[in-house]
Design an enzyme around this catalytic site. Structure first.
Site, PDB file in Angstrom:
ATOM      1  N   HIS A  25       0.833  -1.205   0.000  1.00  0.00           N
ATOM      2  CA  HIS A  25       0.000   0.000   0.000  1.00  0.00           C
ATOM      3  C   HIS A  25       0.872   1.261   0.000  1.00  0.00           C
ATOM      4  O   HIS A  25       0.581   2.234  -0.706  1.00  0.00           O
ATOM      5  CB  HIS A  25      -0.898  -0.050   1.248  1.00  0.00           C
ATOM      6  CG  HIS A  25      -1.677   1.194   1.490  1.00  0.00           C
ATOM      7  ND1 HIS A  25      -1.406   2.060   2.515  1.00  0.00           N
ATOM      8  CD2 HIS A  25      -2.733   1.739   0.817  1.00  0.00           C
ATOM      9  CE1 HIS A  25      -2.256   3.066   2.475  1.00  0.00           C
ATOM     10  NE2 HIS A  25      -3.069   2.902   1.464  1.00  0.00           N
ATOM     11  N   GLU A  27       2.202   1.848  -3.419  1.00  0.00           N
ATOM     12  CA  GLU A  27       1.156   2.418  -4.286  1.00  0.00           C
ATOM     13  C   GLU A  27       1.122   3.947  -4.152  1.00  0.00           C
ATOM     14  O   GLU A  27       1.089   4.675  -5.148  1.00  0.00           O
ATOM     15  CB  GLU A  27      -0.198   1.810  -3.903  1.00  0.00           C
ATOM     16  CG  GLU A  27      -1.405   2.445  -4.566  1.00  0.00           C
ATOM     17  CD  GLU A  27      -2.481   2.796  -3.553  1.00  0.00           C
ATOM     18  OE1 GLU A  27      -2.847   3.991  -3.481  1.00  0.00           O
ATOM     19  OE2 GLU A  27      -2.960   1.889  -2.833  1.00  0.00           O
ATOM     20  N   HIS A  28       1.168   4.423  -2.910  1.00  0.00           N
ATOM     21  CA  HIS A  28       1.171   5.874  -2.698  1.00  0.00           C
ATOM     22  C   HIS A  28       2.387   6.523  -3.363  1.00  0.00           C
ATOM     23  O   HIS A  28       2.279   7.548  -4.029  1.00  0.00           O
ATOM     24  CB  HIS A  28       1.236   6.178  -1.193  1.00  0.00           C
ATOM     25  CG  HIS A  28      -0.109   6.247  -0.529  1.00  0.00           C
ATOM     26  ND1 HIS A  28      -0.550   7.366   0.125  1.00  0.00           N
ATOM     27  CD2 HIS A  28      -1.105   5.340  -0.432  1.00  0.00           C
ATOM     28  CE1 HIS A  28      -1.753   7.134   0.626  1.00  0.00           C
ATOM     29  NE2 HIS A  28      -2.120   5.909   0.295  1.00  0.00           N
ATOM     30  N   GLU A  34      -4.109   7.964   7.445  1.00  0.00           N
ATOM     31  CA  GLU A  34      -5.036   7.009   6.824  1.00  0.00           C
ATOM     32  C   GLU A  34      -5.245   5.809   7.759  1.00  0.00           C
ATOM     33  O   GLU A  34      -6.377   5.337   7.938  1.00  0.00           O
ATOM     34  CB  GLU A  34      -4.470   6.534   5.471  1.00  0.00           C
ATOM     35  CG  GLU A  34      -5.449   5.676   4.685  1.00  0.00           C
ATOM     36  CD  GLU A  34      -4.902   5.229   3.334  1.00  0.00           C
ATOM     37  OE1 GLU A  34      -3.737   5.539   3.011  1.00  0.00           O
ATOM     38  OE2 GLU A  34      -5.652   4.567   2.605  1.00  0.00           O
TER      39      GLU A  34
END
Lengths: 439, 438
Positions: free
Chosen positions: A79, A82-83, A154
């Site tokens: 994840h 991905e950012h 997040e």
């Protein structure tokens, strides 16, 4: 090799069509190693594209033909990667998309990471941006540090989401070693261990075109898309990628997790662990599971209506079949003043159905209903692009899925119900109001 | 073939619109009851559509109705409740796959329309009121809805903030009303309100289709054109919410991991399309001021976004942050607004925003449901522009229009749902807090 060196173009196009209707799409095994699925939808304005790596949060321990042993990386790194891929050395990807009018985004799931855009104009330029930035990583200490603050927020936002907490608690109950039990985003502590070197290592392992898929649906010209692919895709060597997902036992890790949180009413997830399936069998078992969950406790069932009348469930009650690489389970979720009573009643109904049999007429209605839901899926460009992707990840075609569904018989679900809903392999996770004991 | 849209009056305060595009595979029917309302009626108004969609006189149990809908290829019958401007909008919504997509060519759209019509005009009743047993179940579900509004911290913060943003106005009400009001509801009272809703609401019926649905349109027209009408409500959707003389600061504490911040700005007269472009540039697109600065440069949050309520002319910004960064984030958001008011944006940024906005509007062409919503908003605005026609208006907005719009917004409310760990508080934030026990 620069993209200009490529002279692709001579490869076979496979036309995949729906034998029942006029739908159809094109599949190409591109010489670069990439699987490409293109669905031209006449009359539609938008184009939706997903460029996907078969790399998700569960791929935390892996090796390639270049590695001697397995490598373990911090939780949440897929994840995080991905950012970070949105930030290149000299530009921000969102600024590039802003010039074409496309809305770009990305997401990381348990077993894949998808980069996507949706647009009504300039799809060709947007496609070039997509293919280019995903193949061009740029990670530094400074940009990694900056992202830790954003992803930290997040993670905290997710920690304040009781539905999500209950879902993950259920996965912790059901799975002993499989990494699906770990939050996709990781923890504030685990992402603190991420370095640019680790990101490059994961990128070079999983963002290999042999391990990726491009799916596009909507207002496109297939020749133009393939020409852009020829120009932008950099051929990759297959590196025999292997992920270690552990050796998951049949048994569940624990039968119950209860946690307290500021919620108005208890939230629950009740799960039944099954053996993992793949390919066509997985598609079939997921359809069978959906039908069986509807028959046992869906809105058309007697149990659903009794539980509603007794005030044990409300309109938030739902069910899903949750599956992926190495995991498969069936889940009922919702809100209740007494989740354990709901679990008991569902288990009793499953026992009753297994011993007394399934109502054939209700099976036919449930099957017809599911067919209607599948047809609705063809109504939107983004859903068609997602269907291309999910089918590709499963190793079947979109229309194979429909065939598998239409061929599903009453006898199939009668035979398979005991293994899809085994009480001995079930668990419950509850998030209950923080002040419950005082009420 | 282009989208076909028509709207016509079929009775006093009753309108039937049709949206048609044959490329889709689904048909939709939406019936909106737009009512004037007292805040204390919100719970009752929320309950009415729930009652109408779970059973009716022909399918008197949930199981019977659900099974019938499932047999129509998973047709759906659902409801939504919203407050638009100062009106309460109750919507009943039905959808199914197009007849031409059924296995044996069954006429399911007209059949679904008949179920919807029965639900609206012939609910399950006992002794001249709703069935008590079903009423009690749905009342409990409504109480559950109210109790669980706290579960989603983002939505909870927005709901709580609206109480201050629209203090003294109907928009301050939650769609479900309060627990106390919901607890006090009786079957008879809600039934009376239902009858008055049929009689006096403004009614908008929208039929979205992908095939010839003349029979269904006729069914709907016949059912709604003869209903008795009295004291029919004439909704006024657009009414600016008044700016408070002094910015209101409200803090609430909860045992959560992340502080949720909501800021509201209000504006008097402004051009709608300038406000749309301004809001996108400020906090909608991934290249907006809030995204690029508050998130990307300052790393204060995962998301920080703006939304503009055109009916109330109110701009709402919301984000989730570390409590220690509360003051810093408020200042950063105000600073981004100020920078737009000062004209601190390039022509490229403006043009890119227009391109993204016009693309988003044009994407409505690919969703029948989206087109129905689109034309419903057009009706509320008193226009009937297509997405392409609106893109022309958006592209005509100038840099000066955006600056003027940004200059018009003034801070009205700052609401924070804060973590209850005092050790994380910034000193100034702790000092600013009044009467809060930690």
């Amino acid at each position: 090799m620069s993209s200009n060196d490529h002279q692709y173009g001579a490869y076979e196009r496979q036309y995949i069509t729906d034998k029942h209707g006029g739908n159809g799409y094109v599949y190409v095994k591109h010489p670069s190693g990439l699987d490409i699925y293109l669905w031209q939808m006449n009359g539609f304005t938008t184009t939706d594209a997903l460029f996907t790596a078969k790399y998700g949060s569960i791929n935390n321990r892996f090796k390639t033909s270049n590695d001697e042993d397995f490598i373990q990386v911090p939780e949440g790194i897929a994840h995080f990667l991905e950012h970070k891929l949105f930030e290149n050395e000299d530009r921000d990807v969102f600024e590039l998309y802003a010039k074409t009018g496309a809305m770009g985004n990305a997401y990381t799931s348990f077993d894949h990471t998808a980069y996507l855009f949706s647009c009504t104009e300039n799809y060709a330029e947007s496609l070039r941006i997509l293919l280019s930035f995903v193949q061009d990583p740029y990670f530094t200490e400074e940009t990694v540090d900056k992202e830790q603050g954003i992803i930290g927020q997040e993670i905290k936002m997710c920690e304040d989401n009781p539905d999500r907490q209950s879902f993950y608690d259920l996965l912790k109950c059901l799975y002993v070693v499989h990494p699906v039990k770990t939050d996709i985003a990781g923890t504030v502590e685990s992402i603190a261990k991420i370095t640019p070197e680790l990101l490059y290592q994961c990128y070079n392992t999983f963002y290999n075109l042999n391990n990726m898929v491009l799916t596009i649906a909507g207002n496109i010209d297939i020749d133009e898309v393939l020409k852009i692919c020829d120009e932008e895709l950099v051929r990759a060597e297959d590196i025999d990628l292997l992920s270690d997902l552990g050796s998951e036992p049949d048994e569940v890790a624990q039968k119950e997790i209860v946690r307290k949180f500021p919620v108005g009413q208890s939230i629950f997830n009740i799960g039944y662990k099954c053996k993992p399936y793949s390919g066509r069998e997985c598609v079939r078992m997921s359809y069978e599971s959906s039908i069986l969950m509807e028959l046992a406790a869906g809105p058309t069932s007697k149990l659903y209506n009794k539980l509603t009348e007794e005030g044990l469930i409300n309109s938030s009650f739902s069910y899903e079949c949750f599956y992926g690489n190495g995991f498969f389970c069936n889940i009922f979720s919702g809100e209740s003043s007494d989740p354990l009573a709901v679990q008991k009643r569902i288990n009793e109904e499953i026992d009753r159905i297994i011993s007394q049999g399934i109502d054939r007429e209700r099976f036919e209605i449930a099957k017809k209903a599911k067919y209607g839901s599948m047809i609705r899926g063809f109504d939107k460009v983004d859903m068609c692009a997602e269907m291309l992707l999910s089918s590709a990840l499963m190793g079947v075609s979109v229309f194979d899925s429909i065939d598998i569904f239409t061929q599903m018989t009453f006898e199939d679900i009668v035979r398979d119900m005991p293994k899809l809903f085994d009480k001995e392999r079930s668990a419950i996770a509850v998030v209950e109001p923080a002040d419950k004991q005082n009420k | 073939m282009p989208v076909e849209y028509n709207r016509k009056q079929i009775a006093d305060g009753v309108y039937l619109s049709t949206v048609h595009d044959e490329k889709f595979k689904t048909n939709y029917i939406s019936v909106q009851f737009v009512s004037d309302f007292e805040v204390k009626e919100a719970s009752a108004r929320a309950l009415i559509p729930n009652i109408l969609t779970v059973s009716n006189s022909k399918y008197p149990t949930r199981e019977a109705l659900s099974t019938k809908l499932a047999s129509l290829y998973n047709a759906s019958l659902s409801d939504t409740e919203t407050i638009v401007g100062n009106s309460y909008v109750s919507t009943l919504f039905a959808s199914c796959i197009a007849d031409c997509n059924t296995i044996d060519g069954e006429k399911i759209t007209a059949e679904l329309a008949n179920i919807l019509i029965t639900s609206i005009f012939s609910p399950k009743t006992v002794n001249g009121a709703f069935d008590e047993t079903e009423f009690a179940i749905l009342k409990k579900e409504l109480l559950d809805e109210i109790d669980t509004e706290i579960n989603n911290k983002r939505n909870y913060a927005l709901k709580q903030a609206r109480k201050t943003i629209y203090c003294g106005e109907k928009s301050a009400s939650g769609v479900y009303g309060s627990r106390k009001e919901a607890e006090a509801l009786t079957c008879e009272y809600v039934y009376e309100l239902y009858l008055s809703m049929l009689e006096s609401s403004h009614i908008e019926i929208i039929l979205g289709s992908s095939e010839n649905v003349a029979e269904t349109a006729e069914l709907l027209e016949r059912a709604f054109s003869d209903i008795p009408r009295k004291n029919v409500y004439r909704p006024v959707y657009y009414e600016a919410s008044p700016l408070k003389p002094k910015t209101e600061n409200v803090t609430e504490r909860m045992d959560v991991k992340q502080t949720r911040l909501v800021m509201a700005y209000k504006i008097g007269k402004t051009d709608l399309y300038a406000a749309k472009i301004f809001t996108a540039l400020f906090g909608i697109t991934p290249t907006s001021k809030l995204f690029m600065n508050v998130r990307e440069k300052m790393s204060l949050c995962y998301s920080c976004s703006a939304a503009y309520d055109e009916c109330r002319q109110t701009l709402i910004v919301e984000c989730g942050i570390d409590d220690a960064n509360l003051d810093k984030t408020i200042a950063a958001i105000n600073e981004q607004l100020r920078s737009l008011a000062d004209g601190d944006f390039t022509d490229d940024e403006l043009n890119d925003t227009k391109l993204m906005m016009t693309g988003a509007f044009r994407s409505n062409y690919d969703s029948l449901y989206g087109l129905m919503n689109w034309y419903n908003v057009q009706y509320r605005r008193g226009t009937a522009l297509s997405p392409n026609e609106v893109t022309v208006k958006l592209n005509a907005i100038t840099r000066d229009d955006v600056i003027l719009c940004a200059q018009g917004f003034e801070l009205d409310t700052v609401y924070a749902l804060r973590t209850s760990h005092i050790s994380q508080l910034s000193q100034s934030a702790a000092e600013n807090e009044k009467g809060d026990t930690v």
